[in-house]
Design a protein around this motif. Structure first.
Motif, PDB file in Angstrom:
ATOM      1  N   ALA A 186       0.826  -1.206   0.000  1.00 36.16           N
ATOM      2  CA  ALA A 186       0.000   0.000   0.000  1.00 36.16           C
ATOM      3  C   ALA A 186       0.862   1.258   0.000  1.00 36.16           C
ATOM      4  O   ALA A 186       0.573   2.228  -0.717  1.00 36.16           O
ATOM      5  N   ALA A 187       1.935   1.246   0.785  1.00 35.95           N
ATOM      6  CA  ALA A 187       2.834   2.398   0.826  1.00 35.95           C
ATOM      7  C   ALA A 187       3.531   2.590  -0.518  1.00 35.95           C
ATOM      8  O   ALA A 187       3.736   3.723  -0.976  1.00 35.95           O
ATOM      9  N   GLY A 188       3.890   1.483  -1.188  1.00 38.85           N
ATOM     10  CA  GLY A 188       4.533   1.578  -2.495  1.00 38.85           C
ATOM     11  C   GLY A 188       3.613   2.193  -3.532  1.00 38.85           C
ATOM     12  O   GLY A 188       4.040   3.005  -4.367  1.00 38.85           O
ATOM     13  N   ILE A 189       2.336   1.838  -3.488  1.00 46.94           N
ATOM     14  CA  ILE A 189       1.361   2.424  -4.422  1.00 46.94           C
ATOM     15  C   ILE A 189       1.256   3.932  -4.189  1.00 46.94           C
ATOM     16  O   ILE A 189       1.244   4.722  -5.139  1.00 46.94           O
ATOM     17  N   ALA A 190       1.194   4.327  -2.930  1.00 45.10           N
ATOM     18  CA  ALA A 190       1.100   5.761  -2.615  1.00 45.10           C
ATOM     19  C   ALA A 190       2.365   6.501  -3.054  1.00 45.10           C
ATOM     20  O   ALA A 190       2.292   7.617  -3.592  1.00 45.10           O
ATOM     21  N   ASP A 191       3.539   5.887  -2.847  1.00 43.42           N
ATOM     22  CA  ASP A 191       4.791   6.545  -3.227  1.00 43.42           C
ATOM     23  C   ASP A 191       4.867   6.779  -4.738  1.00 43.42           C
ATOM     24  O   ASP A 191       5.272   7.852  -5.194  1.00 43.42           O
ATOM     25  N   LEU A 192       4.499   5.786  -5.530  1.00 44.74           N
ATOM     26  CA  LEU A 192       4.572   5.936  -6.981  1.00 44.74           C
ATOM     27  C   LEU A 192       3.561   6.962  -7.482  1.00 44.74           C
ATOM     28  O   LEU A 192       3.809   7.640  -8.491  1.00 44.74           O
ATOM     29  N   VAL A 224      -5.199   0.673  -3.889  1.00 43.01           N
ATOM     30  CA  VAL A 224      -5.422   0.580  -5.336  1.00 43.01           C
ATOM     31  C   VAL A 224      -6.600   1.462  -5.739  1.00 43.01           C
ATOM     32  O   VAL A 224      -6.563   2.170  -6.748  1.00 43.01           O
ATOM     33  N   HIS A 225      -7.657   1.417  -4.951  1.00 46.53           N
ATOM     34  CA  HIS A 225      -8.846   2.228  -5.249  1.00 46.53           C
ATOM     35  C   HIS A 225      -8.533   3.712  -5.203  1.00 46.53           C
ATOM     36  O   HIS A 225      -9.085   4.501  -5.979  1.00 46.53           O
ATOM     37  N   ALA A 226      -7.622   4.121  -4.310  1.00 45.43           N
ATOM     38  CA  ALA A 226      -7.295   5.544  -4.142  1.00 45.43           C
ATOM     39  C   ALA A 226      -6.230   6.018  -5.125  1.00 45.43           C
ATOM     40  O   ALA A 226      -5.911   7.209  -5.137  1.00 45.43           O
ATOM     41  N   SER A 227      -5.672   5.136  -5.937  1.00 44.40           N
ATOM     42  CA  SER A 227      -4.592   5.513  -6.842  1.00 44.40           C
ATOM     43  C   SER A 227      -5.049   6.576  -7.838  1.00 44.40           C
ATOM     44  O   SER A 227      -6.136   6.497  -8.413  1.00 44.40           O
ATOM     45  N   ALA A 228      -4.189   7.568  -8.060  1.00 48.63           N
ATOM     46  CA  ALA A 228      -4.507   8.633  -9.013  1.00 48.63           C
ATOM     47  C   ALA A 228      -4.311   8.199 -10.458  1.00 48.63           C
ATOM     48  O   ALA A 228      -4.841   8.825 -11.369  1.00 48.63           O
ATOM     49  N   CYS A 229      -3.547   7.143 -10.684  1.00 52.75           N
ATOM     50  CA  CYS A 229      -3.305   6.653 -12.043  1.00 52.75           C
ATOM     51  C   CYS A 229      -3.898   5.250 -12.175  1.00 52.75           C
ATOM     52  O   CYS A 229      -4.134   4.565 -11.179  1.00 52.75           O
ATOM     53  N   PRO A 230      -4.148   4.786 -13.406  1.00 45.93           N
ATOM     54  CA  PRO A 230      -4.668   3.431 -13.590  1.00 45.93           C
ATOM     55  C   PRO A 230      -3.707   2.378 -13.045  1.00 45.93           C
ATOM     56  O   PRO A 230      -2.488   2.527 -13.124  1.00 45.93           O
ATOM     57  N   VAL A 231      -4.278   1.314 -12.480  1.00 39.92           N
ATOM     58  CA  VAL A 231      -3.490   0.240 -11.868  1.00 39.92           C
ATOM     59  C   VAL A 231      -3.801  -1.069 -12.583  1.00 39.92           C
ATOM     60  O   VAL A 231      -4.965  -1.417 -12.788  1.00 39.92           O
ATOM     61  N   ILE A 232      -2.733  -1.787 -12.948  1.00 31.09           N
ATOM     62  CA  ILE A 232      -2.857  -3.141 -13.494  1.00 31.09           C
ATOM     63  C   ILE A 232      -2.463  -4.116 -12.386  1.00 31.09           C
ATOM     64  O   ILE A 232      -1.370  -4.031 -11.837  1.00 31.09           O
ATOM     65  N   SER A 233      -3.366  -5.028 -12.054  1.00 29.03           N
ATOM     66  CA  SER A 233      -3.068  -6.063 -11.066  1.00 29.03           C
ATOM     67  C   SER A 233      -2.542  -7.287 -11.803  1.00 29.03           C
ATOM     68  O   SER A 233      -3.215  -7.839 -12.674  1.00 29.03           O
ATOM     69  N   ALA A 234      -1.325  -7.697 -11.463  1.00 27.96           N
ATOM     70  CA  ALA A 234      -0.688  -8.839 -12.128  1.00 27.96           C
ATOM     71  C   ALA A 234      -0.143  -9.771 -11.058  1.00 27.96           C
ATOM     72  O   ALA A 234       1.053  -9.816 -10.793  1.00 27.96           O
ATOM     73  N   VAL A 235      -1.044 -10.519 -10.440  1.00 28.69           N
ATOM     74  CA  VAL A 235      -0.701 -11.347  -9.289  1.00 28.69           C
ATOM     75  C   VAL A 235      -0.833 -12.824  -9.660  1.00 28.69           C
ATOM     76  O   VAL A 235      -1.904 -13.267 -10.094  1.00 28.69           O
TER      77      VAL A 235
END
Length: 400
Positions: A186-192, A224-235
Motif C-alpha cells: 500500500a505504501a509503495g502504491i502511494a509513493d509511486l 489501489v482504489h485511491a490511486s490517481a493513475c490506472p493500476v494493473i493487477s498482475a498477481v
C-alpha cells in the motif's frame, strides 16, 4: 476420591485449582468442532464465544494477540473448528477453551475471509466497472510495485525494455508475502502516485493462497482504489484471483502479461504507423487528383484576357451604336413634336389673325386695348397694330 475425602473437606478454590491442574495437564491441545453462539468482540480486542452442539456447550475465549491474526470474521451460527487448550475459569468454576486459532468447517479460513471481504467491498462499489479507467496509449513513466528479487520484476523489465523505447520505469521494491507485506504494498502504491507515474503494475509471481494473501488484504484494496493513475493487477498465474484483481482498473493473468498490456509492441506500432502513412498518402493522392480536376474544369471555363477584352469591346461598340440610334431617334421625335407644337402655336397666335387683315387698336397713352367705340372720343390718339407695322391716328368721330 476416597483418598481426598479422608483428608477432610476442601475449599472451593482448592478444588477448582486441582481440577484446573488436572484439565490443563491432560488437555494441552485439542480440536473442537461446534456452532458459534454468543459471539462478541469488546473494545479490549478479545473474542468471547460459546461452542455448542445438540447436547452440550463450552465457553471459549480468544485473546487479542491471536484474534488479530484471524483472516475472516466469525459470526453466530457459523460452524467452526477451534484449536486450543482446556482450562478452568476459576472465578466461576467453569470449563473454558483458550482458543489459539479458528477455522470454518468445510472451507478454509482464508477462503472465507476472501469471500467476506469481496462481498463487503463490492457493496461499497470498489469493483464497479464505471470507476475503472482506460490505460494510457503511450505512457512515458511506468511504476512497478513488486519484489526486487523475484522473477516477476525480471520478466516485467525485460518485456518493457524490448517492447518500448524512451519509457521511464520506476520500481518500488516491497515484500510481497509475510507479515507486514500488505502495508508495504500500500505504501509503495502511494509513493509511486506521488512520483507522477502514468500507469502502475502491482503484482508478483505465483504461489499458494497463503503466499498471495497480502494482495487480498483490505489495506491494499483501498490503496489501489485511491490511486490517481490506472493500476494493473498482475498477481500469480491465470487461475489465481485476488481482491486486488477486482479493484484494479485492469487485471493481467501474469506479471509478464501486465507488462505487455501497459506498452504496445514497438513492431506493432511501426506497422500501425506504416498503415496510417499509406492511408494518408492514398487520401492525399485522391485529394490532389480532385483538385486537379477542379482546376482543369475552371481552366476550361476561364476566357483568355485578349478574348475577354475583344468581347468587351464588341459589347461596347454594340451599346454605343444602340445609344447613337436611340439619341437620333429621340431628336427626330423631338423635332416632330416641336414642329407640331409650332404649327399649333401659329394657329393660335394674334399675328396670324393680323395677317388675315385684322388689327389691334391701343388708346394712348397707356396702351389700353380698345374693344368698343365708346371707349374713345374725338381727339383721342390711337396706335393701330397691323400685321406689318403700326399707325398713329387721331379720332375725329366715334359711333357707338
Amino acid at each position: 476420591m476416597h483418598g481426598l475425602a479422608a483428608q477432610g473437606p476442601l475449599s472451593v478454590s482448592r478444588l477448582v485449582s486441582l481440577l484446573q491442574e488436572l484439565v490443563e495437564d491432560n488437555f494441552v491441545e485439542v480440536l473442537v468442532e461446534g456452532e458459534l453462539s454468543n459471539f462478541s468482540r469488546p473494545a479490549s480486542g478479545h473474542l468471547y464465544l460459546t461452542l455448542k452442539d445438540a447436547e452440550a456447550q463450552l465457553r471459549g475465549v480468544m485473546f487479542r494477540s491471536q484474534a488479530k491474526r484471524l483472516k475472516f470474521q466469525p459470526d453466530n451460527g457459523m460452524q467452526v473448528i477451534c484449536r486450543g487448550r482446556i482450562s478452568v475459569y476459576r472465578s466461576r468454576g467453569e470449563l473454558q477453551l483458550i482458543i489459539e486459532s479458528i477455522e470454518p468447517s468445510g472451507v478454509g479460513g482464508l477462503q472465507l475471509a476472501f469471500e467476506q471481504l469481496k462481498r463487503r467491498l463490492a457493496r461499497e462499489g470498489l469493483f464497479a466497472e464505471a470507476r475503472k479507467r482506460s490505460l494510457p496509449a503511450f505512457p512515458r513513466r511506468i511504476g512497478v510495485v513488486t519484489s526486487a528479487t523475484g522473477a516477476a520484476i525480471r520478466d516485467i523489465l525485460n518485456i518493457l525494455g524490448r517492447r518500448s523505447v524512451g519509457v521511464e520505469v520506476l520500481v518500488r521494491p516491497v515484500r510481497v508475502q509475510g507479515e507486514g507485506a500488505e502495508e508495504e504494498i500500500a505504501a509503495g502504491i502511494a509513493d509511486l502516485n506521488r512520483c507522477g507515474v502514468d500507469v502502475m503494475i502491482v503484482g508478483r509471481g505465483g504461489g499458494s493462497l497463503e503466499d498471495l494473501w497480502a494482495f487480498n488484504d483490505e489495506v491494499v484494496a483501498r490503496a489501489v482504489h485511491a490511486s490517481a493513475c490506472p493500476v494493473i493487477s498482475a498477481v500469480g498465474h491465470e487461475t489465481d484471483w485476488t481482491i486486488c484483481d477486482f479493484v484494479a482498473d485492469l487485471r493481467a493473468p501474469t506479471p509478464s502479461a501486465g507488462a505487455e498490456l501497459v506498452v504496445r509492441n514497438r513492431r506493432e506500432l511501426e506497422s500501425h504507423l506504416d498503415q496510417l502513412a499509406l492511408r494518408l498518402a492514398g487520401q492525399m493522392r485522391g485529394r490532389i487528383q480532385l483538385l486537379r480536376e477542379r482546376v482543369t474544369g475552371l481552366r476550361r471555363r476561364l476566357i483568355p484576357p485578349q478574348q475577354q477584352l475583344q468581347l468587351q469591346r464588341s459589347r461596347f461598340d454594340h451599346l454605343q451604336q444602340r445609344l447613337y440610334r436611340s439619341v437620333a431617334s429621340g431628336l427626330q421625335m423631338a423635332r416632330q413634336r416641336l414642329k407640331l407644337s409650332s404649327a399649333r402655336l401659329d394657329a393660335l397666335s394674334p399675328l396670324h389673325t393680323l395677317a388675315r387683315g385684322y388689327s389691334i387698336v391701343f388708346k394712348q397713352p397707356g396702351q389700353t386695348v380698345v374693344r368698343h367705340a365708346a371707349d374713345v372720343g374725338p381727339g383721342d390718339k390711337l396706335r393701330v397694330r397691323l400685321a406689318e407695322g403700326t399707325l398713329t391716328v387721331a379720332v375725329e368721330e366715334s359711333e357707338p
